[in-house]
Design an enzyme around this catalytic site. Structure first.
Site, PDB file in Angstrom:
ATOM      1  N   ASN A  29      24.133  -4.571  30.144  1.00  0.00           N
ATOM      2  CA  ASN A  29      24.186  -3.785  28.907  1.00  0.00           C
ATOM      3  C   ASN A  29      25.501  -4.139  28.206  1.00  0.00           C
ATOM      4  O   ASN A  29      26.562  -4.138  28.829  1.00  0.00           O
ATOM      5  CB  ASN A  29      24.132  -2.291  29.219  1.00  0.00           C
ATOM      6  N   ASP A  60      23.477   1.870  42.426  1.00  0.00           N
ATOM      7  CA  ASP A  60      23.634   2.726  41.259  1.00  0.00           C
ATOM      8  C   ASP A  60      23.349   4.175  41.650  1.00  0.00           C
ATOM      9  O   ASP A  60      22.397   4.460  42.382  1.00  0.00           O
ATOM     10  CB  ASP A  60      22.692   2.280  40.125  1.00  0.00           C
ATOM     11  N   HIS A  65      29.721  -5.296  34.409  1.00  0.00           N
ATOM     12  CA  HIS A  65      28.904  -5.149  35.613  1.00  0.00           C
ATOM     13  C   HIS A  65      27.488  -5.578  35.300  1.00  0.00           C
ATOM     14  O   HIS A  65      27.031  -5.457  34.165  1.00  0.00           O
ATOM     15  CB  HIS A  65      28.909  -3.694  36.101  1.00  0.00           C
TER      16      HIS A  65
HETATM   17  P1  AMP Z   1      26.022   0.953  31.978  1.00  0.00           P
HETATM   18  O1  AMP Z   1      25.360   2.146  31.353  1.00  0.00           O
HETATM   19  O2  AMP Z   1      25.291  -0.344  31.794  1.00  0.00           O
HETATM   20  O3  AMP Z   1      27.475   0.879  31.568  1.00  0.00           O
HETATM   21  O4  AMP Z   1      25.967   1.203  33.542  1.00  0.00           O
HETATM   22  C1  AMP Z   1      26.807   2.083  34.218  1.00  0.00           C
HETATM   23  C2  AMP Z   1      26.080   2.478  35.452  1.00  0.00           C
HETATM   24  O5  AMP Z   1      27.004   3.035  36.366  1.00  0.00           O
HETATM   25  C3  AMP Z   1      24.985   3.532  35.223  1.00  0.00           C
HETATM   26  O6  AMP Z   1      23.719   2.994  35.580  1.00  0.00           O
HETATM   27  C4  AMP Z   1      25.405   4.685  36.128  1.00  0.00           C
HETATM   28  O7  AMP Z   1      24.314   5.313  36.751  1.00  0.00           O
HETATM   29  C5  AMP Z   1      26.305   3.990  37.126  1.00  0.00           C
HETATM   30  N1  AMP Z   1      27.288   4.852  37.760  1.00  0.00           N
HETATM   31  C6  AMP Z   1      28.121   5.729  37.149  1.00  0.00           C
HETATM   32  N2  AMP Z   1      28.889   6.343  38.076  1.00  0.00           N
HETATM   33  C7  AMP Z   1      28.551   5.828  39.277  1.00  0.00           C
HETATM   34  C8  AMP Z   1      28.982   6.050  40.620  1.00  0.00           C
HETATM   35  N3  AMP Z   1      29.947   6.956  40.923  1.00  0.00           N
HETATM   36  N4  AMP Z   1      28.394   5.350  41.620  1.00  0.00           N
HETATM   37  C9  AMP Z   1      27.433   4.444  41.336  1.00  0.00           C
HETATM   38  N5  AMP Z   1      26.966   4.186  40.094  1.00  0.00           N
HETATM   39  C10 AMP Z   1      27.522   4.868  39.075  1.00  0.00           C
END
Ligand code: AMP
Length: 131
Positions: free
Chosen positions: A92, A36, A105
């Site tokens: 989530n 993440d 995810h």
């Molecule tokens: P959610 O809020 O459960 O939809 O999780 C989405 C996650 O994706 C968040 O924890 C973000 O920090 C992560 N995220 C967004 N963009 C990226 C990226 N480019 N590389 C890795 N993680 C990411």
């Protein structure tokens, strides 16, 4: 399968395609794992199906429970590879729960040497609330 006509590829699909930089730390035919970008625990991985037809875990469980089981197994292996035998697995589900990417995810949260006390993200109920 739901066809997402007219929608942009998700950020995770773009990472899988190499359009956005991110190291894939583990992958199978169906699932890949990245770190993440905004870690909330010493180990914070994202386990993601390569296909993007399911927006959240409720859709995935109904549509392809075997793929959900694969994600759980990949989460176990990825956590172990990162140095954690025990881990927290979080999906989530919905805007109100903090979901921001609608390509299902799992968050894998852990510490490197055991205890989960520092592994945050829904680590407890808000003050005044009971389960
Ligand atoms: P959610 O809020 O459960 O939809 O999780 C989405 C996650 O994706 C968040 O924890 C973000 O920090 C992560 N995220 C967004 N963009 C990226 C990226 N480019 N590389 C890795 N993680 C990411």
């Amino acid at each position: 399968m739901t066809e997402r006509v007219g929608t942009e590829p998700s950020i995770f699909t773009r990472i899988l395609r190499g359009e956005i930089p991110s190291e894939i730390v583990l992958q199978t035919d169906d699932v890949f794992v990245i770190r993440d970008i905004a870690p909330q625990a010493p180990i914070h991985l994202l386990v993601i199906p390569k296909a993007d037809e399911y927006a959240d875990v409720v859709e995935l469980a109904a549509g392809d429970p075997k793929l959900l089981a694969s994600m759980v197994e990949v989460a176990r292996v990825a956590a172990s590879q990162a140095g954690a035998a025990d881990f927290r697995l979080i999906f989530n589900t919905g805007v109100g729960a903090g979901q921001t990417v609608f390509h299902v995810h799992a968050h894998v949260l852990a510490t490197r040497f055991g205890g989960l006390a520092e592994a945050t993200m829904a680590g407890g109920l808000p003050d005044g609330e009971e389960a």
